[in-house]
Structures are given as C-alpha cells and as structure tokens.
Design a protein around this motif. Structure first.
Motif, PDB file in Angstrom:
ATOM      1  N   TYR A 190       7.265  35.260   2.156  1.00 32.55           N
ATOM      2  CA  TYR A 190       8.207  34.492   2.101  1.00 32.55           C
ATOM      3  C   TYR A 190       7.720  33.019   3.705  1.00 32.55           C
ATOM      4  O   TYR A 190       7.315  33.715   4.928  1.00 32.55           O
ATOM      5  CB  TYR A 190       9.043  35.186   2.801  1.00 32.55           C
ATOM      6  N   TYR A 194      13.118  24.799   4.486  1.00 26.77           N
ATOM      7  CA  TYR A 194      13.502  24.384   3.002  1.00 26.77           C
ATOM      8  C   TYR A 194      12.047  22.985   2.477  1.00 26.77           C
ATOM      9  O   TYR A 194      12.101  22.373   3.623  1.00 26.77           O
ATOM     10  CB  TYR A 194      14.746  23.524   3.182  1.00 26.77           C
ATOM     11  N   THR A 196      12.272  26.927   0.403  1.00 21.09           N
ATOM     12  CA  THR A 196      11.186  28.406   0.851  1.00 21.09           C
ATOM     13  C   THR A 196      10.444  28.219  -0.342  1.00 21.09           C
ATOM     14  O   THR A 196      10.662  27.517  -1.088  1.00 21.09           O
ATOM     15  CB  THR A 196      12.313  29.097   0.731  1.00 21.09           C
ATOM     16  N   ASP A 264      14.568  34.166   8.614  1.00 16.11           N
ATOM     17  CA  ASP A 264      15.600  32.983   7.639  1.00 16.11           C
ATOM     18  C   ASP A 264      16.637  32.591   6.997  1.00 16.11           C
ATOM     19  O   ASP A 264      16.223  34.616   5.967  1.00 16.11           O
ATOM     20  CB  ASP A 264      14.123  31.987   7.278  1.00 16.11           C
ATOM     21  N   PHE A 266      15.959  31.809   3.719  1.00 19.46           N
ATOM     22  CA  PHE A 266      14.843  32.532   2.093  1.00 19.46           C
ATOM     23  C   PHE A 266      15.375  31.809   1.583  1.00 19.46           C
ATOM     24  O   PHE A 266      15.019  33.017   0.550  1.00 19.46           O
ATOM     25  CB  PHE A 266      14.549  33.672   2.415  1.00 19.46           C
ATOM     26  N   ASN A 267      15.948  31.306   1.116  1.00 17.44           N
ATOM     27  CA  ASN A 267      17.233  30.819  -0.404  1.00 17.44           C
ATOM     28  C   ASN A 267      17.880  31.598  -0.904  1.00 17.44           C
ATOM     29  O   ASN A 267      18.183  31.992  -1.816  1.00 17.44           O
ATOM     30  CB  ASN A 267      15.653  30.055  -1.083  1.00 17.44           C
TER      31      ASN A 267
END
Length: 314
Positions: A190, A194, A196, A264, A266-267
């Motif tokens: 990952y 943005y 991701t 993060d 990470f969506n």
C-alpha cells in the motif's frame, strides 16, 4: 442459696466451653470457600491429600440479579480470525483507476519510490496492479489472506443487558474497540496518500499486514433460556453493529528493507455497518461479525467477516 446457684451455673458454662474447645481441636477444618460474584470455588483435599477444587453457581446470587432490569459487564474480550468475501470487479474501470500503471507518479515522484524512502526502488522494476496486458487481468488471489494469522481482537469496555420480557428476552448493547489484522499471503504494498495506490511488489515479505481499528457499538436482541441458572443457560443474540475507523497502518518485514511501518487511511471506509451475533451455553460463547459495507471506500469491494471466542467480563 442464690449465690450457690450462680456458682453452679458458672461451672457448667466453663465446662461446656472447655468441651467445645477440645472438640474443635479434633474436628478437621472446613474447606476454604471463595466466591467471585455468582461463582463459588471450594478448595478441599482429595483421597491422596492433594488440593482439589469444586466450582458451583450461586443460584441465590443469580436470583438477586434478576431483580435488576439492567445488568452490566466490564471488559469483555473477543479473540478470533478475520477474512473477507471479495466481490470486486477486477476488470472494471474503477479497479484500473485505483491501481494505476507504472507510468503514474505519486506526489511528483515515481510511485514505486514512495514505499520506503530509505530503499532504492529504481532497480526493482515493480509492476502495479493495473493489468500489464489484456491477457493478464487482476485476480482475487492477489489479496489472499493467511487466515490463521489474520487475528481479530476486540475489547468491549462495557456490555449491558436490558430486560424486556422475564429476563429471557433482552436488549444487549456494548461499546468497545474492534482491532482487525489482515495478513496478506502475496507481496503487495500500500502506498499512502491520495489517491491510494497498491503495487505488486518484488520483495518477499516475512510479514505483510494491514491493521484497522474501529470504535463500535453493537445492538442485539438476546434470548436466555435459563436466567436463574446462567451456568446451564443457552443464549443466542443477533443484531447490528456500527463503527468508525480510528486508525489504520501497514507493517512489512523483509530482509531487503527491514521493518517498514506506514500510517494512513489507505482508502479504507471511515464508517462500518454490519451484522453481529453470539451463541453460547453457560460461560462458553462464540461470536460472528459480517460487514455490510466494503472495507475500502472505492475500487475494491471486499466485505470483511470475523469469528471467534468471546470471554465473559467482570
């Protein structure tokens, strides 16, 4: 005459007290008894003189609790395993946008260089998750999990049961933290930021996991077959659960890069809604959770579920 009577009475009482003291010395000491709420533990000796323990449920304590319509338990723990049902369209446009090709840049630099700034990725030649050719589409196997190492651990700070009908039908709700580990079997990485990005890595990881922690509130209808004797009661609960993402991170361990942690979103979907249930007999309980919202906000359509053992609180 009166004084003689008092003297005789005093001698009788003293003799009875001395007899009682002698009898106490010849009588074995009663077993030790410990009571923890509704659980009675009796410590004694077996035929071989070794310590033995017997456990009983205090029905009087249970009946006293039935006078209260609201019962509270503190620090209930869950230990289980995670996995997910993958309904992603790996040939769809959203997947291609989510996993850009090798020519895409990440914050002004090649995406592959953002995995670990201390490592030189220029010689690795990583491939991304976008299909390199039409004959090589993405497959769900890229996100395969090691189920035995994808641990789910939950801490319910409190759990309350509200009597609805004769303590057999109750409303059960709680507040706590759900901690989910997704241990990947494949070498995927990952990239924070943005949008991701996830790349297919060439490094062999000894550990590669995604961690997501939620604050959650489950609400369930609970059935208890024997409220007066909880040790012999069958219980079943079913309801819904809502949660909010508190934090998420990845952790990778390899010989080439060492230990790498990245934090993060990470969506990941900020909100989580799903079904929850528990089933048990006496103190032994199993739980199961199934998310109705996808793990990721866009791109992937993976619906997590977990199953494990629930440990009663205090």
């Amino acid at each position: 005459m009166k004084h003689k009577f008092l003297l005789i009475l005093l001698l009788v009482l003293c003799g009875g007290w001395a007899h009682a003291q002698k009898a106490d010395k010849n009588t074995p000491a009663p077993p030790d008894t410990i009571q923890i709420k509704g659980l009675i533990i009796i410590k004694g000796k077996n035929d071989k003189g070794r310590n033995s323990y017997k456990f009983y449920n205090d029905t009087t304590y249970a009946r006293q609790k039935l006078k209260k319509n609201l019962q509270t338990k503190w620090f209930v723990f869950d230990v289980g395993f995670n996995n997910y049902i993958d309904r992603s369209d790996y040939n769809g446009a959203s997947i291609i946008n989510y996993y850009p090709n090798n020519n895409m840049y990440y914050n002004g630099a090649p995406a592959m260089q953002q995995v670990n700034k201390s490592y030189d990725y220029s010689a690795v030649g990583l491939a991304t998750f976008a299909p390199r050719e039409a004959s090589e589409p993405l497959t769900p196997s890229e996100f395969k999990l090691i189920t035995g190492k994808s641990i789910n651990f939950n801490i319910w700070l409190f759990q309350q049961r509200l009597n609805l009908t004769k303590h057999k039908l109750n409303l059960l709700y709680a507040l706590g933290l759900e901690m989910n580990n997704y241990r990947y079997a494949r070498s995927i990485t990952y990239l924070p930021g943005y949008p991701t990005q996830i790349i297919r890595d060439s490094v062999e990881f000894s550990k590669n996991k995604l961690f997501a922690e939620y604050i959650s509130i489950p609400v369930m209808l609970n059935f208890n077959s024997n409220p007066a004797r909880p040790g012999r009661a069958f219980q079943a609960s079913f309801g819904v659960s809502g949660g909010y993402l508190l934090k998420s991170r990845t952790k990778q361990v390899s010989e080439e890069r060492g230990k790498v942690r990245k934090t993060d979103d990470f969506n990941l979907n900020k909100w989580r809604f799903g079904l929850t249930s528990e089933l048990g007999y006496g103190p032994v309980k199993l739980y199961a959770n199934f998310a109705l919202t996808a793990l990721h906000d866009y791109g992937l359509q993976q619906y997590p579920f977990s199953i494990g053992i629930r440990l009663n609180g205090f």
